[in-house]
Design an enzyme around this catalytic site. Structure first.
Site, PDB file in Angstrom:
ATOM      1  N   ASP A 234       3.352   6.615   0.168  1.00 37.47           N
ATOM      2  CA  ASP A 234       3.384   6.074  -1.189  1.00 37.47           C
ATOM      3  C   ASP A 234       4.723   5.398  -1.467  1.00 37.47           C
ATOM      4  OD1 ASP A 234       0.827   6.964  -2.377  1.00 37.47           O
ATOM      5  OD2 ASP A 234       1.609   8.968  -1.963  1.00 37.47           O
TER       6      ASP A 234
ATOM      7  N   ASP B  73      -6.260   5.303  -0.751  1.00 41.21           N
ATOM      8  CA  ASP B  73      -5.836   6.211  -1.817  1.00 41.21           C
ATOM      9  C   ASP B  73      -6.052   5.714  -3.235  1.00 41.21           C
ATOM     10  OD1 ASP B  73      -4.813   8.652  -2.665  1.00 41.21           O
ATOM     11  OD2 ASP B  73      -2.756   7.946  -2.713  1.00 41.21           O
TER      12      ASP B  73
ATOM     13  N   HIS C 267       0.167   7.967   5.384  1.00 40.89           N
ATOM     14  CA  HIS C 267       0.038   7.294   4.093  1.00 40.89           C
ATOM     15  C   HIS C 267       1.336   7.493   3.324  1.00 40.89           C
ATOM     16  CE1 HIS C 267      -1.371   5.704   0.379  1.00 40.89           C
ATOM     17  NE2 HIS C 267      -1.257   6.861  -0.241  1.00 40.89           N
TER      18      HIS C 267
ATOM     19  N   HIS D 198      -0.307   1.940  -6.103  1.00 41.16           N
ATOM     20  CA  HIS D 198      -1.279   2.728  -6.864  1.00 41.16           C
ATOM     21  C   HIS D 198      -0.699   3.972  -7.528  1.00 41.16           C
ATOM     22  CE1 HIS D 198      -1.517   4.138  -2.638  1.00 41.16           C
ATOM     23  NE2 HIS D 198      -1.593   5.330  -3.196  1.00 41.16           N
TER      24      HIS D 198
END
Length: 1017
Positions: free
Chosen positions: A59, A181, A57, A423
């Site tokens: 970001d 997430d 994951h 996000h």
């Protein structure tokens, strides 16, 4: 001298040996394409099937900037380097054809792809073609679902999907989406993903009470009905991972993996395979009791893992082999979320359904993730302006027939806006230095976009004797703080306004800051005088930190008409002989006397707004309904929880006490009115606490009341963080119920202390009742048949007022906190602002009051107008003498679109082909006329070109519309009356494009996406 220095040559040799032993032979094997569900692993009907999903994951900015994350810089903040993840993951997939890996964030992947040579690209294409490397989600980023608008959500998905489609073809189409997430999940987002053709949606964050309830009745997986209007086309299978998106005990990441390696040599004294098997089987059987089938996923990876993919895959290989050999009723294998979704589909069971959303999200009893609905309000507004500009750029690029000349400029803007949907971007949950970097990136992209507008105008507008067509346009990005250097020089200007809407704007108000002592007259493009008025800029606006302006007044006028996709020019002439029309100033009286002796009455189109003599609101009368309500507007604050326990922070809203406190007790108000033209009717309110000021405006051409507020810097000298709300209090009876929009589209019903999906145990009475407000929040009085709607200029959090649950609305507009909430960002939400003393923001709310039946016909078009404001620019006039002017006007559409149709997208897609999206932006049963289906012809929509060929695509523009038929259609029960109301049969059939004029039909809330060929006129 280092006493171990003599060992250095030996260590180098050892390291070289290790590297050579891990050398992977990279070559294209020309394997057959197998990227559909046929490449999924075989599973057992009798055993527990554990789908091991190797993933990272990444970001797109959070603790580090995008560039720092990609290149692996600033590892003192966080050890992460995305380029190394992609490098080593590719090598490890080549080693073993059974291995699988999924990747999500195309912003990172595309950056990496651009750096690869052709040989490496061919290898990656083969991995994608054979299903070993699978793209999941496929958007430019993994978007937030609360603070994002549907237009930007569609755009960021479309741009990522386009890169995959152009590069990998059919095998680049993601089959499922992976929203693991984001901090809560939107019903509209589910609807959009369904229309993009995804088979399933998986996520890992859900309210702890909801999770416990679903675990107990095995409904973690279900069909989410994403639209109340569209039927099955908006429904999507949804899976919730009850234990997060990270590894379940077994974590072999080189940077932070605590798990010991699998030692499968029985001769070793460290042999540990039996223990690994035991723990894995126990965990699998424990998980199995919460799922409806004998399948579930173990996510193997988490934030920025697989920097050295070899450690992960080598141990996973050994674990899979050991577990499957043990034969203990558990089968493990490499899989992907899409293969998992297909395995569940093959169970052929009937699934339960969900019709509401997953807001608000709480991770524990005192951690309601509702603060981020408002966090960093300045960057939330900047993102909203960015989308407005992007849509205008794309439209003008097509209308001017730039034919790809500015593709790089557009790409920069598309990608910057795609990053902003992440996000940890628009949410405001990033570190401060990352927020600065986001703003810098978006500002740079906006400059590129304005260049496109400037160059397009040169082609679209005729030459005029009063201004050269080659003049460079000046833009005023600081009009939000009443600052515009080009209008403050005491010089004449041509004003250009571009309307990006498909409907004409009538009497659009323009406010321009001007230099004191200069007088102006305004003329339209037909040499007709346009009334204008001068009004003072309040002191609280003039003192906004960073405002570099000599302007103390604004010149206010109305533009009579701006045509759809049209450019209108106005002329602002300096005229020292002109007698200025200045608004009359009336001071407020008896500032502490809120008795019934109301003094000021202001008329709008159909409202009479009454003020007390001290300048505060008293009542609103609805003339045509012969009804009225009492109303007040005030600012209040919460004290953010600090000290011990859970803090209020970037993510979390947790007030120290379950009540608000007044921001101010006294008010100084001045009423300004233009009695000649009634252009200006406004009240300037300065509160005794110096960090809040407000202008309340009324307009005789509209039926809304505008609240223009300045808040900040929020004082924290008492060492207490504070969260500011704007309160609108009435005597309406709304039965503890209110309505909020979902990403600017559907209106969802909310109820105080209530959840539709489970029995809600109230732990945080205030923050647990906050919901995202992307564009509007409303309350209804069913007995009086009245609705009050508050429109917002950016995403914010909103609810009912805790001190008066019936009749009032609270919208959180600003936050400044002094403690971290311990969810990873590692900083308090204490924005410094431009001067280091705290952030000052300026924002706007619009209040609408009407009958419930007529409310949608007001708030629907107004939301589009607020989101897609005219783009204003200026050029100089060579002489102050009026010159003969040609018609400096451009009109993009032959006619206005129907009142319930919105032009969502117009952009060049590929060479000589263009992307067009149209939407019906009303829900069914909202309005007796506007909620009806509408028919529209495409061929002659535009003035400058004719559409000659049309191909319909899915919402993400990467597949033909017919591919929606091939989605995995899971069995689920829908009530009969719901099936009768929704148009599922209409939408699941091939949507029709009829006749030589390309006639189409749009049903309520339907978006249709077309790839078009055109012929220029």
């Amino acid at each position: 001298m280092n006493r171990y220095l003599f060992l250095w040559p030996i260590l180098v040799v050892i390291q070289l040996f290790i590297q050579q032993s891990r050398t992977v032979v990279i070559k294209v094997e020309n394997l057959p394409e197998q990227c559909d569900y046929t490449q999924c692993p075989k599973w057992s009907k009798d055993d527990i099937n554990v789908h091991l999903v190797a993933h990272t994951h990444d970001d797109v900015g959070w603790l580090k900037t995008v560039e720092q994350y990609y290149y692996g810089l600033k590892n003192d903040i966080q050890r992460a380097g995305v380029q190394y993840i992609l490098d080593t993951m590719i090598e490890e997939l080549i080693r073993n054809k059974d291995r699988r890996f999924i990747y999500v964030e195309i912003a990172f992947f595309w950056k990496w792809w651009q750096e690869q040579n052709e040989e490496q690209r061919m290898i990656v294409k083969e991995l994608v073609r054979t299903g070993q490397l699978e793209f999941i989600n496929g958007g430019w980023s993994m978007p937030d679902e609360a603070a994002t608008h549907y237009n930007s959500l569609i755009d960021q998905s479309t741009w990522g999907l386009r890169q995959l489609n152009d590069t990998f073809g059919r095998c680049g189409h993601p089959k499922v989406t992976w929203q693991i997430d984001p901090f809560g999940h939107s019903k509209e987002m589910a609807n959009l993903y369904a229309q993009m053709g995804y088979d399933a949606l998986f996520f890992a964050r859900q309210d702890y009470q909801d999770r416990e309830n679903r675990m107990s009745n095995r409904t973690l997986e279900h069909v989410w009905q994403g639209s109340d209007d569209l039927g099955e086309i908006g429904d999507i299978f949804t899976g919730m991972m009850f234990s997060g998106y990270g590894p379940i005990e077994f974590n072999w990441d080189i940077t932070n993996g605590p798990e010991d390696a699998v030692v499968d040599n029985p001769e070793s004294e460290e042999y540990n395979v039996p223990d690994k098997i035991r723990r894995f089987v126990e965990k699998a059987k424990y998980f199995g009791q919460f799922y409806a089938t004998n399948h579930f996923m173990f996510p193997m990876g988490t934030d920025f893992q697989y920097t050295d993919a070899h450690t992960w895959f080598k141990n996973l290989d050994k674990l899979i082999n050991a577990v499957n050999k043990a034969g203990k009723g558990v089968r493990a294998f490499y899989s992907t979320p899409s293969c998992y979704a297909h395995a569940l589909y093959e169970q052929n069971r009937t699934w339960t359904t969900k019709t509401d959303d997953f807001f608000p999200y709480a991770s524990d009893e005192h951690a309601y993730w509702t603060g981020y609905f408002t966090s960093r309000p300045a960057i939330k507004r900047m993102e909203r302006i960015g989308n407005n500009l992007l849509q205008a750029c794309k439209q003008l690029d097509v209308l001017a027939d730039n034919n790809g000349r500015f593709e790089m400029n557009l790409t920069k803007m598309r990608e910057a806006m795609g990053v902003m949907q992440h996000h940890d971007a628009v949410t405001g949950t990033e570190k401060q230095h990352v927020a600065f970097n986001y703003a810098k990136m978006l500002d740079s992209a906006m400059l590129q976009c304005r260049h496109i507008i400037n160059e397009s105008y040169k082609k679209l507008l005729p030459k005029s004797s009063s201004s050269s067509s080659s003049s460079e346009h000046e833009f005023c990005p600081y009009l939000n703080i009443s600052s515009c250097p080009t209008t403050e020089m005491g010089e004449s200007r041509i004003i250009y306004l571009y309307n990006p809407l498909g409907h004409r704007l009538i009497n659009h108000t323009v406010r321009l800051p001007i230099k004191n002592g200069y007088y102006y007259r305004i003329q339209d493009q037909n040499n007709q005088s346009v009334p204008s008025v001068l009004v003072p800029i309040p002191e609280f606006v003039q003192k906004i930190p960073g405002r570099k302006s000599v302007a103390t007044k604004e010149l206010v006028f109305r533009v009579p008409v701006i045509e759809p996709l049209g450019i209108t020019t106005m002329y602002m002439y300096v005229d020292k002989n002109e007698q200025p029309n200045s608004a009359i100033e009336i001071k407020g009286e008896n500032p502490d006397d809120n008795d019934d002796k109301s003094k000021w009455l202001v008329l709008t189109k159909n409202l009479i707004v009454e003020f007390y003599s001290n300048g505060t609101l008293s009542r609103i009368f609805i003339d045509k309904l012969h009804q009225s309500i009492s109303i007040s507007n005030e600012f209040r604050l919460y004290h953010g929880a600090g000290g011990t326990g859970r803090h209020s922070g970037a993510y979390i809203f947790r007030p120290n006490e379950q009540k608000t406190f007044p921001v101010t007790n006294k008010i100084n108000a001045t009423f300004f009115i233009d009695r000649k033209y009634h252009i200006v009717q406004e009240v300037h309110q300065q509160f005794d606490s110096s960090f809040v000021g407000q202008i309340i405006r009324m307009d005789k051409y509209n039926d809304n009341v505008e609240f223009d507020f300045v808040v900040g810097p929020i004082p924290v000298n008492d060492q207490i963080g504070k969260e500011i709300v704007a309160r609108y209090k009435t005597d309406l009876e709304n039965d503890e119920t209110f309505y909020t929009d979902a990403n600017g589209r559907q209106m969802l019903r909310r109820r105080w202390n209530y959840r539709p999906s489970w029995k809600y145990n109230v732990q945080e009475p205030i923050s647990g009742n906050y919901y995202p407000v992307n564009s509007r929040i409303a309350i209804r009085d069913e007995k009086q048949s009245l609705q009050m709607t508050i429109m917002t200029d950016r995403s914010q959090g909103g609810s009912l007022s805790p001190e008066q649950i019936n009749g009032s609305i609270d919208i959180m507009i600003h936050r400044r906190l002094l403690h971290d909430d311990y969810f990873g960002v590692g900083e308090a939400l204490n924005e410094p602002g431009v001067d280091g003393h705290g952030l000052v923001i300026r924002g706007k709310h619009l209040l609408l009051l009407n009958s419930i039946k007529q409310s949608a016909s007001e708030h629907r078009p107004l939301a589009q107008q607020m989101f897609m404001e005219p783009i204003i620019s200026f050029t100089s006039i060579e002489s102050n003498k009026q010159a003969e002017k040609q018609s400096n006007q451009y009109i993009g559409l032959n006619n206005d679109l129907p009142s319930n149709v919105h032009l969502l997208t117009l952009e060049q897609w590929h060479s000589k082909r263009y992307l067009l999206r149209l939407e019906h932006f009303y829900q069914s049963n909202e309005d007796t006329e506007l909620s009806k289906p509408v028919k529209l012809s495409l061929r002659h929509l535009f003035k400058s070109f004719e559409i000659i060929a049309v191909e319909e695509l899915t919402l993400g523009a990467n597949q033909p519309i017919s591919s929606l038929k091939n989605r995995l259609h899971y069995r689920y029960n829908r009530p009969l009356e719901q099936r009768q109301q929704q148009q599922s049969s209409l939408l699941l059939d091939d949507p029709k494009i009829e006749g030589e004029n390309f006639d189409i039909h749009l049903s309520p809330m339907q978006i249709r996406t077309f790839l078009i060929d055109i012929k220029r006129n």
